[in-house]
Scaffold this active site. Structure first.
Site, PDB file in Angstrom:
ATOM      1  CG  ASN A  92      -0.341  -0.192   2.503  1.00 38.90           C
ATOM      2  OD1 ASN A  92       0.723  -0.801   2.612  1.00 38.90           O
ATOM      3  ND2 ASN A  92      -0.952   0.337   3.523  1.00 38.90           N
ATOM      4  CD  GLU A 137       1.162  -1.305  10.925  1.00 43.28           C
ATOM      5  OE1 GLU A 137      -0.041  -1.594  11.069  1.00 43.28           O
ATOM      6  OE2 GLU A 137       1.599  -0.684   9.961  1.00 43.28           O
ATOM      7  CB  CYS A 142      -2.646   0.011   8.188  1.00 38.35           C
ATOM      8  SG  CYS A 142      -1.198   1.008   8.498  1.00 38.35           S
ATOM      9  CD  GLU A 188       6.816  -0.943  12.191  1.00 40.41           C
ATOM     10  OE1 GLU A 188       5.984  -0.180  11.669  1.00 40.41           O
ATOM     11  OE2 GLU A 188       7.415  -1.835  11.562  1.00 40.41           O
TER      12      GLU A 188
HETATM   13  O1  TXE Z   1      -1.102  -8.871   2.218  1.00 34.85           O
HETATM   14  P1  TXE Z   1       0.033  -9.821   2.758  1.00 34.85           P
HETATM   15  P2  TXE Z   1      -2.170  -9.137   1.062  1.00 34.85           P
HETATM   16  C1  TXE Z   1      -4.420  -6.213   4.653  1.00 34.85           C
HETATM   17  C2  TXE Z   1      -5.576  -5.774   3.781  1.00 34.85           C
HETATM   18  C3  TXE Z   1      -5.470  -6.675   2.610  1.00 34.85           C
HETATM   19  C4  TXE Z   1      -5.047  -7.954   3.277  1.00 34.85           C
HETATM   20  C5  TXE Z   1      -4.363  -8.955   2.390  1.00 34.85           C
HETATM   21  O2  TXE Z   1      -6.787  -6.002   4.453  1.00 34.85           O
HETATM   22  O3  TXE Z   1      -6.679  -6.834   1.934  1.00 34.85           O
HETATM   23  O4  TXE Z   1      -4.150  -7.537   4.274  1.00 34.85           O
HETATM   24  O5  TXE Z   1      -3.390  -8.313   1.623  1.00 34.85           O
HETATM   25  C6  TXE Z   1       4.317 -11.083   2.309  1.00 34.85           C
HETATM   26  N1  TXE Z   1       5.528 -15.325   4.902  1.00 34.85           N
HETATM   27  N2  TXE Z   1      -3.225  -5.400   4.498  1.00 34.85           N
HETATM   28  O6  TXE Z   1      -2.552 -10.569   1.014  1.00 34.85           O
HETATM   29  O7  TXE Z   1      -0.022 -11.140   2.068  1.00 34.85           O
HETATM   30  C7  TXE Z   1       3.856 -10.525   1.002  1.00 34.85           C
HETATM   31  O8  TXE Z   1       4.635 -11.030  -0.060  1.00 34.85           O
HETATM   32  C8  TXE Z   1       6.189 -14.187   4.765  1.00 34.85           C
HETATM   33  C9  TXE Z   1      -2.990  -4.454   5.533  1.00 34.85           C
HETATM   34  O9  TXE Z   1      -1.680  -8.533  -0.161  1.00 34.85           O
HETATM   35  O10 TXE Z   1      -0.009  -9.759   4.224  1.00 34.85           O
HETATM   36  C10 TXE Z   1       4.055  -9.045   1.227  1.00 34.85           C
HETATM   37  O11 TXE Z   1       5.427  -8.706   1.064  1.00 34.85           O
HETATM   38  N3  TXE Z   1       5.752 -13.152   4.049  1.00 34.85           N
HETATM   39  C11 TXE Z   1      -1.647  -3.898   5.481  1.00 34.85           C
HETATM   40  C12 TXE Z   1       3.666  -8.877   2.687  1.00 34.85           C
HETATM   41  O12 TXE Z   1       3.750 -10.190   3.245  1.00 34.85           O
HETATM   42  C13 TXE Z   1       4.564 -13.276   3.440  1.00 34.85           C
HETATM   43  C14 TXE Z   1      -0.994  -3.700   4.177  1.00 34.85           C
HETATM   44  C15 TXE Z   1       2.257  -8.346   2.919  1.00 34.85           C
HETATM   45  O13 TXE Z   1       1.340  -9.082   2.185  1.00 34.85           O
HETATM   46  C16 TXE Z   1       3.808 -14.464   3.556  1.00 34.85           C
HETATM   47  C17 TXE Z   1      -1.322  -4.739   3.228  1.00 34.85           C
HETATM   48  C18 TXE Z   1       4.332 -15.514   4.339  1.00 34.85           C
HETATM   49  N4  TXE Z   1       3.685 -16.665   4.527  1.00 34.85           N
HETATM   50  C19 TXE Z   1      -2.438  -5.518   3.401  1.00 34.85           C
HETATM   51  N5  TXE Z   1       2.664 -14.297   2.852  1.00 34.85           N
HETATM   52  C20 TXE Z   1      -1.235  -2.891   6.495  1.00 34.85           C
HETATM   53  N6  TXE Z   1      -1.231  -3.283   7.767  1.00 34.85           N
HETATM   54  O14 TXE Z   1      -0.877  -1.779   6.176  1.00 34.85           O
HETATM   55  C21 TXE Z   1       2.693 -13.058   2.315  1.00 34.85           C
HETATM   56  N7  TXE Z   1       3.857 -12.436   2.659  1.00 34.85           N
END
Ligand code: TXE
Length: 478
Positions: A149, A247, A281, A459
């Site tokens: 994001n 986070e 977020c 953080e």
């Molecule tokens: O995020 P992911 P996604 C929320 C938001 C969104 C939902 C899913 O609601 O719709 O999460 O989004 C890495 N081991 N937020 O699926 O998968 C991935 O490659 C290690 C809130 O796109 O959590 C990326 O680099 N790493 C949020 C990172 O995790 C892993 C911002 C985040 O992706 C992994 C984004 C694993 N097993 C989404 N699986 C905020 N808090 O700001 C994925 N990744």
């Protein structure tokens, strides 16, 4: 265009030669490829980071700071190129990338580069017995995993304190928005960052991300992303006794009392609802409004939101594309669910099809919904898109109960001119951050993070430097 991994100071192709498509959200078309890195790439990165660690840790804060400041300068010199890349890769309006994402990436590097020069540690003088002093030493090789994001903004927010404290880093940007992290690796080479100090591996979260979490030589993990992913990470890393900073998601309440400064509240609430297409977020996705001004708010807010220009993010618009086709489907699923539950869609509610270059882009109208109960799915689950719900309240206690009534607790916003009420409510909100009469006003020294399912740890400022160091107490007999 092919993006490359940055390992041991070199830009290189993935060992297995496999690639992933990278899509431009505004057009829906593939425009670059990124390495689908595997454990083989990670092995090289960890070996490089391990070899670089002793020298980087021994280099001293002043030298580390100088190099990091050089990187910050280079981000600023290449600001326009980076902003264009961020907008293309993520779908966000170019104006937002120019004023927020890229300046903040430079600020992150500068903040921690200078913070480390002012770090001090504690002593405890135990009268007549001992003198204790605490060393805060770098951990070793650490992992930083960031989301899509705010790509470069959150990527640098994690690696800057890790590097400043003397760790060497394995970093993985989101596979959905890898471009600015790749450009950043070029800047690190230009700035003279020693080989192996920072290693950037691209690829799927479930593959290279999971491999980072599982790697026994990576001693700490700083992660920002979805709550479900956070759970998987904690399940893997906790039994290995890794330090963890998570986070995660939010379902942030924006509480509006009748006595607030109406104009300021209104213009800020438009931003806190729809900035970055609602994909921050910290966005206030549940707007909780005192009933006496509920109708007025509805009328004024809808009128204001209808003025937002949606379109090609490379042009002068307020709302760009959401990040991916999958995410578009997720958001539209929630809007359709609201319809099925008989909610009122006060504004928006549909996918937008533009002409020309963006005909197949992922655009959704800013959407305002009311008429739903506080405990329905739209008011409980993180949608993370341009969708807000409105909920009326009658008493202060009710407002607090609604605000606290989800599994999340990242940020809350409060609009009132009543000072005693402000303190009373701020104390009761189950939230890591409370903004009063403002939103997203950041001071990088403050603790940042959530309670409940919004995460673990903080953080920002000294908190981040503490996370990326191990405390060692030395006790000397007097
Ligand atoms: O995020 P992911 P996604 C929320 C938001 C969104 C939902 C899913 O609601 O719709 O999460 O989004 C890495 N081991 N937020 O699926 O998968 C991935 O490659 C290690 C809130 O796109 O959590 C990326 O680099 N790493 C949020 C990172 O995790 C892993 C911002 C985040 O992706 C992994 C984004 C694993 N097993 C989404 N699986 C905020 N808090 O700001 C994925 N990744």
């Amino acid at each position: 265009m092919k993006l490359l991994n940055y390992i041991n100071g070199q830009l290189q192709e993935p060992v297995k030669g496999q690639w992933l498509d990278n899509i431009e959200p505004a057009t829906g078309k593939v425009y670059s490829q990124i390495p689908a890195s595997t454990a083989d790439d990670l092995a090289q990165a960890v070996a490089a980071a391990g070899a670089a660690f002793p020298a980087w840790a021994a280099t001293g804060a002043a030298e580390r700071s100088t190099i990091m400041l050089r990187i910050a300068d280079l981000i600023e010199q290449h600001q326009e190129r980076l902003a264009q890349a961020e907008s293309q890769d993520n779908g966000k309006p170019i104006s937002l990338a120019r004023v927020m994402d890229i300046p903040r990436a430079a600020a992150n590097m500068r903040f921690f580069a200078t913070a480390i020069l002012h770090q001090s540690t504690e002593t405890h003088y135990n009268e007549g017995h001992s003198l204790n002093y605490t060393l805060r030493q770098p951990i070793g090789v650490v992992g930083c995993i960031s989301p899509w994001n705010l790509p470069l903004y959150l990527f640098t927010w994690k690696i800057a304190p890790a590097l400043a404290a003397g760790n060497t880093v394995i970093a993985k940007p989101s596979e959905i928005t890898p471009l600015t992290a790749f450009l950043f690796s070029e800047l690190c080479i230009e700035a003279g960052l020693p080989a192996g100090v920072l290693n950037i591996v691209h690829g799927r979260g479930t593959e290279i991300g999971q491999a980072i979490i599982e790697h026994p030589k990576i001693k700490a993990i700083s992660f920002t992303g979805g709550t479900a992913t956070g759970k998987t990470i904690a399940a893997t890393a906790a039994p290995m006794f890794k330090k963890l900073s998570l986070e995660l998601g939010g379902k942030n309440p924006n509480i509006i009392f009748a006595d607030c400064n109406w104009e300021e509240m209104l213009s800020t609430t438009v931003r806190s609802s729809f900035s970055n297409q609602g994909q921050i977020c910290l966005c206030g996705s549940r707007i909780i409004i005192e009933r006496s001004v509920y109708e007025r708010f509805k009328t004024d807010f809808v009128a204001r939101v209808k003025q937002l220009r949606i379109g090609d993010p490379s042009t002068d618009v307020n709302v760009g594309a959401v990040v991916s086709a999958g995410h578009l489907d997720k958001i539209m699923g929630y809007i359709n669910s609201a319809r099925q539950q008989g909610a009122n869609i006060l504004s928006g509610g549909t996918r937008v099809f533009l002409d020309g270059r963006c005909a197949e882009g992922y655009f959704i109208e800013p959407t305002i919904i009311d008429g739903l109960s506080a405990d329905c799915n739209l008011n409980q689950e993180e949608i993370f898109g341009p969708v807000v719900t409105l909920i009326p309240f009658d008493t202060e206690e009710e407002a607090i109960a609604i605000a606290n009534g989800t599994q999340y607790g990242l940020a809350a916003t409060l609009w009132t001119q009543d000072l005693t009420r402000t303190h009373r409510i701020a104390e009761k909100l189950e939230s890591g951050i409370v903004w009063v009469n403002c939103w997203l006003v950041r001071d990088l020294r403050t603790p940042f993070g959530g309670v409940k399912s919004s995460g673990v740890g903080r953080e920002g400022g000294w908190e981040a430097l503490k996370f990326f160091t191990e405390a060692k107490n030395v006790c000397v007999k007097l």
